[in-house]
Design an enzyme around this catalytic site. Structure first.
Site, mmCIF file in Angstrom:
data_model
loop_
_atom_site.group_PDB
_atom_site.id
_atom_site.type_symbol
_atom_site.label_atom_id
_atom_site.label_comp_id
_atom_site.label_asym_id
_atom_site.label_seq_id
_atom_site.Cartn_x
_atom_site.Cartn_y
_atom_site.Cartn_z
ATOM 1 N N GLU A 40 0.694 -1.360 0.091
ATOM 2 C CA GLU A 40 0.204 -0.030 -0.345
ATOM 3 C C GLU A 40 0.797 1.037 -0.001
ATOM 4 O O GLU A 40 0.707 2.035 -0.908
ATOM 5 C CB GLU A 40 -1.183 -0.211 1.166
ATOM 6 C CG GLU A 40 -1.840 -1.463 1.250
ATOM 7 C CD GLU A 40 -2.877 -1.235 -0.594
ATOM 8 O OE1 GLU A 40 -2.969 -0.379 -1.024
ATOM 9 O OE2 GLU A 40 -2.867 -2.537 -0.287
ATOM 10 N N HIS B 1 2.016 1.941 -2.923
ATOM 11 C CA HIS B 1 0.861 2.885 -4.204
ATOM 12 C C HIS B 1 0.731 4.621 -3.640
ATOM 13 O O HIS B 1 1.402 5.297 -4.850
ATOM 14 C CB HIS B 1 -0.763 2.251 -3.921
ATOM 15 C CG HIS B 1 -0.521 1.118 -4.448
ATOM 16 N ND1 HIS B 1 -0.955 0.687 -5.499
ATOM 17 C CD2 HIS B 1 -1.353 0.576 -3.450
ATOM 18 C CE1 HIS B 1 -1.236 -0.360 -6.196
ATOM 19 N NE2 HIS B 1 -1.648 -0.901 -5.420
HETATM 20 ZN ZN ZN Z 1 -2.798 -2.730 -5.026
#
Ligand code: ZN
Length: 195
Positions: free
Chosen positions: A166, A169
């Site tokens: 995450e 990202h």
């Molecule tokens: Zn992802």
């Protein structure tokens, strides 16, 4: 009637998940200010991201995946055999344990030690595929929660993997940048040849 209103207020909307190729997934997301964290817009966004993650279903969702280039992620992993379709043994191999819903804002992580573990990983923004991806086994995370309080988390196993995925990202990185590309498979072929 009041109960209806309260339960409706806590229910978010399911948002479309951006797919790979969209530039928002390659941008570096900006940090949120303390004032923004307290705003209605961000509170609603968190509710919507929770619903979107649960509906997908997924165990983590970063704001760029719903088109918002801001440093906010939600995480929740029930890690049950039923939900994951993994046996207790497979769950244990992955060090996958239940993680309650929580929010990380402006998160940063550092590896604890240099041990790495490799498992198949997928992404809601690269729908229908998976690949073997190496991650640090243990990480330390500093972030703000949804109230703007500073928090520090030490995570290991699958939870550490979710956090690294995450936070990637938020930096415009997708697991396909880190994967062993020769293992890149459709989910159907992963089940057929690799599981
Ligand atoms: Zn992802």
């Amino acid at each position: 009637m009041l109960a209806d209103i309260i339960s409706d207020a806590g229910r978010g909307m399911i948002l479309p998940i951006v797919q790979t190729g969209d530039p928002v997934l390659r941008a570096v997301a900006r940090a949120l200010t303390p004032q923004e964290i307290q705003s209605t817009k961000i509170k609603e966004l968190i509710e919507n991201m929770r619903e979107t993650m649960r509906a997908a279903p997924g165990v983590g969702l970063a704001a760029p995946q719903i088109g918002e280039s801001i440093q906010l992620v939600v995480i929740e992993d029930e890690a049950t055999e039923e939900k994951t379709r993994l046996s207790a043994e497979e769950l244990s191999k992955r060090e996958r344990k239940p993680i309650p819903f929580h929010v990380l804002i402006n998160p940063k992580f550092t590896a604890i030690g240099d041990e790495r573990v490799t498992f198949f990983e997928g992404c809601l923004s690269v729908d229908g595929f998976a690949a073997m991806t190496s991650r640090f086994r243990q990480v330390s995370v500093s972030a703000l929660n949804e109230r703007g309080d500073e928090i520090r988390i030490e995570a290991s196993g699958w939870y550490a993997r979710i956090i690294q995925h995450e936070i990637d990202h938020l930096n415009g990185t997708i697991y396909i940048d880190r994967m062993d590309s020769k293992t890149f498979s459709t989910v159907a072929n992963k089940a057929k040849y690799w599981d």
